[in-house]
Design an enzyme around this catalytic site. Structure first.
Site, short mmCIF file in Angstrom:
data_model
loop_
_atom_site.label_atom_id
_atom_site.label_comp_id
_atom_site.label_asym_id
_atom_site.label_seq_id
_atom_site.Cartn_x
_atom_site.Cartn_y
_atom_site.Cartn_z
CD GLU A 375 -3.08 -1.02 2.16
OE1 GLU A 375 -2.85 -0.35 3.18
OE2 GLU A 375 -4.14 -1.66 2.00
CD GLU A 479 -4.22 -5.66 3.35
OE1 GLU A 479 -5.07 -4.83 3.78
OE2 GLU A 479 -3.00 -5.54 3.56
#
Length: 539
Positions: A375, A479
Site C-alpha cells: 500500500e 486484502e
C-alpha cells in the site's frame, strides 16, 4: 494491511538464477552433429533476469486462497489491543497529536505559519498550526513537531520558544508534567529547567520557576487536548515500552500469537497460502536499529518450517518500508510522516531488505511470492520512484529465485488502477495487488446489505476485470474482509456478503488473501469466521 480500526483510508483500493538443463538425447544429438569448423565467438550473454522464464513454484496451484497473518510480525494495535496495555502514559505515544490551551489566557500555543519561526499563544481556536506531534523520548519527555516539520525548542536568549530546528536536540526537549487529579491539565518543563508560560504579549517563554496549585490563574498551566487517531504500530509499541521492556513483550507475542497449530488449521480449512507482513528492520535481526527489537526473524523462520510441513505457500509481504510508504501505523510511521522513496538511498535500502529476504528463503519450497511493498500512497509515493524500486526489487528476487512470484501493490489514491499494467507486463511472474474494502469511506455508511453486495459484483468486479488482461501480469486481491458498515446484520447476511466477495475475487488470476487470520474484532478474524460457520472454503 491498509488500515484499520477507524483509520480513514481511501476506498476503492483500500481495503533468475538462470539454468539450462540438457537431457541425454539432446546431448547425443549434439555429439553427432556435423562438425563444421566455426570461428571462435563469445557466447551471447544470458538474458537479464526479468526476461528469464520463471518456473512455477512447487506449490500451491493458482489461484491461491490465502490469509494474512496480520498483527504478528508487524504490530497494529487495533488487532490485539492488550499488547499496549503495559505502556506507561500510553495515551502519549509517538505521533500523538496534541494541542495546548493556556488556562489563564484562554489561547492556544501556535507555531506561526505552521513552523519555521516564532511560537506564540494568541489563537482562541485550534487548527493545524496549533497541533503538534509528539516524539517520545521516555514516558514523560518529548519533542514537539510542528505541521511544517520543524521542532519546538528554546531560542537563543531569555527562554523564548521558537520552532526552527529541523532535527531535535537538547533545546527541543520538554517534559510534560501532568496534574495529579486531571491528567489533561499539564505544565511543560523546558531543557533550561524552567516551565513554559504564555505571557500577556502573546509570547511563549520558558522562565517560570514557581510551584503550582494547578489553578486557572497560573500562566504555566495548560489544558492538553489530544486530537485525531492515535497511531499504535511497531514504532509506538517499541518506543513506548523502551527496548528492555519491549523485548520480552514482543518475543512472547511472536511465540504465542501464531503457532504451528494455526498453520495446521489454515491448511485443513481449505486455504492454500499465507501472506506474512514483515517490517524492514527484520533484515537487521537480531540487532535492528532503535527502537525496534530483535527476534521476529526466528518467528519467520518457524513460519516457513510450518508452511513446508502443511504444504502452504508463503507470500512474504514488506508491510513496513524504511521511511514509511504511507502515514498509517501498519507502515510503522513514527508520527504519520511518509518519507519512503524521497531519496535514492532510501530506495536502495528497501531493495537490500528484499535481497535479504529472497536470499534467505530462496531454497524453501514454500517461498511462493515476495510482495515488494504494501500500500504505497500517492501522490507522495510517485509512480516514477515506485516503478524504479519495483524493477530493482524484482531483479533482487530473481537473483535468488527463478520461481517465486513478485507482487507489486497498486498505489492507493492514484486514481488509476491500471497504471502498473504496462510496466509489470514486461516482467515474468509479476503480480499486481489490489485491496478492496467497504469500510473506509463514508459513502458506504448508509449502504444496505444488497447495495454492498451489488457494489462488489459491479464496481470491484469491473476494476478487477480491467487489470486482469490476457497477456499481462497476474492479479491478486491481497486484502479483503467480510465486514461492512451495515448495523445489526444477521449471520446469513454476512455469509452472503462473504460468498459474493469470494466469487468475485476468485476471478483474480493469482488469487486472494483475507485480512486477517486472528483479530480482536470477530468478523476480521478468519479463524473465527470459519469456526462459527460464516465462511466455508470447502466443497
Amino acid at each position: 494491511m491498509g488500515c484499520r480500526g477507524g483509520v480513514g483510508l481511501p476506498l476503492l483500493v483500500r481495503r533468475l538464477c538462470f539454468a539450462v538443463l540438457l537431457c541425454a538425447p539432446c546431448l547425443c544429438s549434439l555429439s553427432v552433429a556435423k562438425r563444421t569448423p566455426r570461428p571462435a565467438v563469445k557466447p551471447p550473454p544470458p538474458p537479464p533476469p526479468s526476461q528469464v522464464p520463471a518456473p512455477a513454484p512447487a506449490y500451491p496451484a493458482l489461484p491461491v486462497r490465502a490469509v494474512c497473518l496480520g498483527g504478528w510480525l508487524v504490530t497494529e494495535g487495533w488487532i490485539l489491543p492488550p499488547l499496549f496495555s503495559g505502556i506507561p502514559n500510553k495515551d502519549l505515544l509517538d505521533g500523538t497529536q496534541v494541542q495546548f490551551k493556556s488556562a489563564l489566557r484562554k489561547t492556544y500555543i501556535t507555531a506561526d505559519q505552521g513552523g519555521g519561526g516564532a511560537v506564540l499563544a494568541n489563537r482562541t481556536q485550534a487548527s493545524d498550526w496549533e497541533t503538534f506531534k509528539l516524539w517520545r523520548i521516555n514516558e514523560t519527555t518529548f519533542n514537539f513537531r510542528t505541521p511544517g516539520g520543524e521542532f519546538v525548542g528554546i531560542g537563543a536568549s531569555d527562554g523564548i520558544i521558537v520552532a526552527t530546528a529541523t532535527a531535535p536536540t537538547l533545546p527541543e526537549t520538554f517534559q510534560i508534567v501532568r496534574c495529579p487529579f486531571d491528567k489533561d491539565r499539564v505544565r511543560i518543563k523546558a531543557a533550561n529547567g524552567y516551565f513554559v508560560q504564555a505571557i500577556a504579549t502573546g509570547e511563549v517563554i520558558a522562565d517560570y520557576g514557581e510551584p503550582t496549585r494547578w489553578s486557572d490563574w497560573d500562566a504555566s498551566v495548560f489544558l492538553m487536548t489530544k486530537v485525531g487517531q492515535q497511531l499504535q504500530g511497531e514504532y509506538q509499541l517499541c518506543n513506548g515500552y523502551g527496548t528492555d521492556k519491549a523485548t520480552p513483550v514482543l518475543r512472547d507475542h511472536w511465540n504465542t500469537y501464531i503457532v504451528e497449530d494455526d498453520f495446521k488449521f489454515i491448511a485443513s480449512s481449505g486455504l492454500t497460502a499465507v501472506r506474512i507482513p514483515v517490517g524492514w528492520w527484520i533484515a537487521s535481526d537480531p540487532d535492528p536499529p532503535a527502537p525496534y527489537v530483535g527476534g521476529s526473524l526466528q518467528a519467520l523462520d518457524n513460519a516457513f518450517k510450518w508452511a513446508e510441513k502443511y504444504k502452504l505457500g508463503v507470500i512474504i509481504d514488506l508491510h513496513a518500508a524504511p521511511g514509511s510508504q504511507n502515514p498509517w501505523e501498519h507502515s510503522s510511521s513514527r508520527d504519520g510522516t511518509q518519507e519512503w522513496g524521497t531519496t535514492d538511498a532510501n530506495i536502495a535500502q528497501t531493495v537490500q531488505v528484499i535481497e535479504f529476504l529472497a536470499s534467505r528463503y530462496a531454497t524453501s519450497p514454500s517461498l511462493f511470492a515476495v510482495e515488494l511493498m504494501n500500500e504505497p500512497l500517492a501522490p507522495r509515493a510517485t509512480l516514477d520512484s515506485l516503478t524504479r524500486y519495483y524493477r530493482d526489487g524484482y531483479d533482487a528476487v530473481r537473483r535468488h529465485s527463478p520461481a517465486a512470484y513478485v507482487v507489486m501493490s497498486n498505489r492507493l489514491s492514484s486514481g488509476n488502477a491500471t497504471e502498473l499494467l504496462q510496466f509489470a507486463g514486461g516482467l515474468r511472474g509479476a503480480v499486481i495487488d489490489v485491496h478492496y474494502y467497504t469500510m473506509f469511506n463514508s459513502m458506504f455508511s448508509n449502504f444496505t446489505v444488497q447495495q454492498n453486495i451489488d457494489f462488489v459484483r459491479t464496481n470491484f468486479s469491473g476494476e478487477l476485470a480491467a487489470i486482469t488482461t490476457q497477456n499481462g501480469p497476474l492479479t491478486f486481491v491481497g486484502e479483503w474482509v467480510a465486514e461492512w458498515k451495515v448495523p445489526n446484520a444477521t449471520k446469513e447476511e454476512y455469509q452472503k456478503y462473504a460468498a459474493a466477495q469470494m466469487s468475485v475475487y476468485g476471478q483474480a488470476t493469482f488469487g486472494w488473501s483475507y485480512w486477517t487470520v486472528k483479530n480482536a474484532n470477530n468478523h476480521w478474524d478468519l479463524e473465527w469466521m470459519i469456526k462459527n460457520g460464516y465462511i466455508s472454503l470447502k466443497g
